[in-house]
Scaffold this motif. Structure first.
Motif, PDB file in Angstrom:
ATOM      1  N   PHE A  43       3.188   9.798   1.671  1.00 12.19           N
ATOM      2  CA  PHE A  43       3.494   8.241   1.687  1.00 12.19           C
ATOM      3  C   PHE A  43       4.909   7.977   1.512  1.00 12.19           C
ATOM      4  CE2 PHE A  43      -0.962   8.649   0.543  1.00 12.19           C
ATOM      5  CZ  PHE A  43      -1.632   7.929   1.550  1.00 12.19           C
ATOM      6  N   ARG A  44       5.675   8.540   0.936  1.00 14.00           N
ATOM      7  CA  ARG A  44       6.976   8.214   0.882  1.00 14.00           C
ATOM      8  C   ARG A  44       7.840   8.357   2.375  1.00 14.00           C
ATOM      9  NH1 ARG A  44      11.978   9.274  -2.911  1.00 14.00           N
ATOM     10  NH2 ARG A  44      13.763   9.262  -1.447  1.00 14.00           N
ATOM     11  N   GLN A  99      -5.292   2.048  14.143  1.00 16.51           N
ATOM     12  CA  GLN A  99      -5.103   2.466  12.920  1.00 16.51           C
ATOM     13  C   GLN A  99      -4.166   3.746  12.859  1.00 16.51           C
ATOM     14  OE1 GLN A  99      -6.831   1.379   9.424  1.00 16.51           O
ATOM     15  NE2 GLN A  99      -5.775  -0.102  10.850  1.00 16.51           N
ATOM     16  N   PHE A 100      -3.021   3.557  13.297  1.00 18.21           N
ATOM     17  CA  PHE A 100      -1.895   4.730  13.382  1.00 18.21           C
ATOM     18  C   PHE A 100      -1.286   4.639  11.920  1.00 18.21           C
ATOM     19  CE2 PHE A 100      -0.442   5.144  17.997  1.00 18.21           C
ATOM     20  CZ  PHE A 100      -1.759   5.651  18.360  1.00 18.21           C
ATOM     21  N   ALA A 139      -5.229   2.681   3.199  1.00 19.65           N
ATOM     22  CA  ALA A 139      -4.531   4.089   3.417  1.00 19.65           C
ATOM     23  C   ALA A 139      -3.153   3.763   4.032  1.00 19.65           C
ATOM     24  CB  ALA A 139      -5.330   5.052   4.116  1.00 19.65           C
ATOM     25  N   GLY A 140      -2.989   2.537   4.575  1.00 16.42           N
ATOM     26  CA  GLY A 140      -1.474   2.372   5.077  1.00 16.42           C
ATOM     27  C   GLY A 140      -1.691   2.669   6.541  1.00 16.42           C
ATOM     28  N   VAL A 196       0.854  -1.101  -0.095  1.00 17.81           N
ATOM     29  CA  VAL A 196      -0.009  -0.062  -0.043  1.00 17.81           C
ATOM     30  C   VAL A 196       0.890   1.448   0.012  1.00 17.81           C
ATOM     31  CG1 VAL A 196      -1.477   1.320   1.428  1.00 17.81           C
ATOM     32  CG2 VAL A 196      -2.118  -1.045   1.045  1.00 17.81           C
ATOM     33  N   LEU A 197       1.583   1.404   0.964  1.00 13.46           N
ATOM     34  CA  LEU A 197       2.589   2.540   1.075  1.00 13.46           C
ATOM     35  C   LEU A 197       3.462   2.542  -0.081  1.00 13.46           C
ATOM     36  CD1 LEU A 197       3.279   2.244   4.968  1.00 13.46           C
ATOM     37  CD2 LEU A 197       1.802   4.022   3.700  1.00 13.46           C
ATOM     38  N   GLY A 198       3.935   1.533  -0.527  1.00 14.08           N
ATOM     39  CA  GLY A 198       4.953   1.685  -1.851  1.00 14.08           C
ATOM     40  C   GLY A 198       4.292   2.374  -2.762  1.00 14.08           C
ATOM     41  N   THR A 199       2.865   1.657  -3.253  1.00 13.81           N
ATOM     42  CA  THR A 199       2.316   2.185  -4.331  1.00 13.81           C
ATOM     43  C   THR A 199       1.786   3.620  -4.222  1.00 13.81           C
ATOM     44  OG1 THR A 199       1.193  -0.234  -4.513  1.00 13.81           O
ATOM     45  CG2 THR A 199       0.148   1.952  -5.641  1.00 13.81           C
TER      46      THR A 199
END
Length: 413
Positions: free
Chosen positions: A167-168, A200-201, A193-194, A153-156
């Motif tokens: 997100f990076r 949900q941190f 959403a990561g 998720v975060l990579g995308t």
């Protein structure tokens, strides 16, 4: 004719699909290159080992089903596709099943975790009922499925979303968490959403606020209920929760008090709101210590629903989630858990069925008249609500402070 059209479409699909597949394959290759050339050096600088990096991204490819993606070569300034086109009535957020379920389970959790809740409340000042309500809303007290691979998720999103820089940073934070080994079984699951674990941190919030509630020396927000409780308390404490104040009160708003007085920038002491005729719906007086404190008028449905005076703690809840309705849900469910209160006294009124694009057009019309609506996003936040009311008053009409079809027809741009 129809048969010919179908054949033409099938031929076009056959011609286009390989091109799309080829383009995606190239973007996938570019993603893997980007991970090695850009993310690995940043991760190494942040203290992440190569073995942790390789393990985290083993088998990870782009998730094309995530929202708000901007693949390389597309227009980052193009209008965002509207995934939830309908403008929602605020009352829907307080569905009986959601409220009753969170409240009933919250009361069970209050008994089960009474000791750790008391310890966290003593240390942070955050009431246990508030912590429980957040936990219930975020992950149904740990029962909600959190199915996604956080690194995918975060990579995308770091590679191809409109908020790539945000997100990076979260991706690097997630790698730092993996380096510490705090995620159970080296498996880090997240929302789309990561967001991580039961509270949900986002990963950066984990690094700042995750706390050890059970004394085992680790902060495990995936499987430890005590750590989840302690972490939510630490988050709200850091963001300024005032142990002397409540979150807010449902009130009766006299017709003589304009709904345009809503907002966190128009605060008054509660005793001054009382002078305007505002009272609690319960009929009880405001606590003396609260009467001296500042409070803010909050009308999530304008004149079409319940009215509230909220304290600065309400806006601490909004630091957890920016939605007025989220913060109101947490405060309300918390009160139901501890005090057994019922539904809001004032009903949620009828709301015209509208599209978010229509509300956005209304907002643009208000902006053209010089109003600050907080952005034409199709969401009626407090700036939009009170701008509607101010415009209505200039027209000699009673202010309702909420969008409807009539207002849209007159203002939409």
């Amino acid at each position: 004719m129809l048969t010919r059209l179908v054949c033409v479409l099938m031929v076009c699909a056959a011609l286009v699909s390989p091109a799309l597949a080829q383009n995606r394959a190239k973007i996938e290759r570019d993603f893997q290159t980007w991970l090695l050339q850009e993310i690995w050096p940043a991760a190494r600088k942040a203290g992440v080992s190569r073995s942790t990096f390789d393990r985290s991204f083993r088998g990870v490819s782009l998730n094309w089903d995530l929202p708000d993606l901007v693949p390389p070569g597309s227009n980052r300034q193009a209008p965002r596709a509207q995934r939830q086109a309908e403008f929602g009535a605020p009352g829907r957020y307080f569905g009986r099943g959601a409220v009753n379920g969170a409240s009933a389970t919250g009361r069970q959790m209050a008994k089960r975790h009474s000791a750790v809740l008391a310890q966290v409340e003593k240390r942070t000042g955050v009431p246990g009922r508030i912590i429980l309500a957040i936990w219930g809303r975020e992950s149904a007290y740990g029962k909600a499925a959190i199915p996604h691979n956080a690194f995918q998720v975060l990579g995308t999103k770091a590679f191809m979303s409109r908020r790539a820089a945000f997100f990076r940073a979260e991706l690097i934070a997630a790698l730092q968490i993996a380096q510490t080994g705090q995620a159970p079984n080296q498996s880090m699951k997240s929302s789309w959403a990561g967001a991580l674990g039961q509270p949900q941190f986002m990963p950066s919030s984990f690094l700042k606020f995750a706390a050890d509630g059970d004394g085992d020396g680790r902060a495990d927000i995936w499987t430890s209920e005590a750590d989840t409780i302690a972490s939510i308390g630490a988050y709200l404490d850091h963001h300024g929760w005032d142990r002397r104040r409540d979150w807010g009160f449902e009130v009766r708003l006299p017709a003589s008090v304009s709904c345009t007085l809503e907002g966190p920038d128009q605060g008054r002491r509660i005793r001054d709101w009382e002078k305007l005729g505002i009272t609690r719906v319960s009929g009880r007086p405001f606590p003396n210590h609260e009467r001296r404190g500042e409070a803010f008028l909050m009308l999530p449905a304008g004149r079409n629903g319940p009215a509230f005076l909220v304290t600065p703690n309400f806006y601490v809840l909004k630091d957890y989630n920016k939605s007025d309705l989220y913060a109101l849900f947490v405060g309300h469910v918390g009160d139901r858990i501890q005090f057994g209160v019922g539904d809001f006294v004032a009903p949620w009124g009828r709301v015209d069925k509208m599209l978010r694009s229509e509300v956005a057009a209304l907002q643009r019309g208000l902006e053209a008249l010089g109003h600050d609506v907080g952005g034409a996003d199709g969401l009626a936040g407090f700036k939009t609500r009170r701008s509607i009311g101010r415009w209505q008053e200039t027209q000699g009409a009673a202010a309702t402070c909420f969008p409807d079809k009539q207002i849209m027809a007159k203002l939409a741009h």
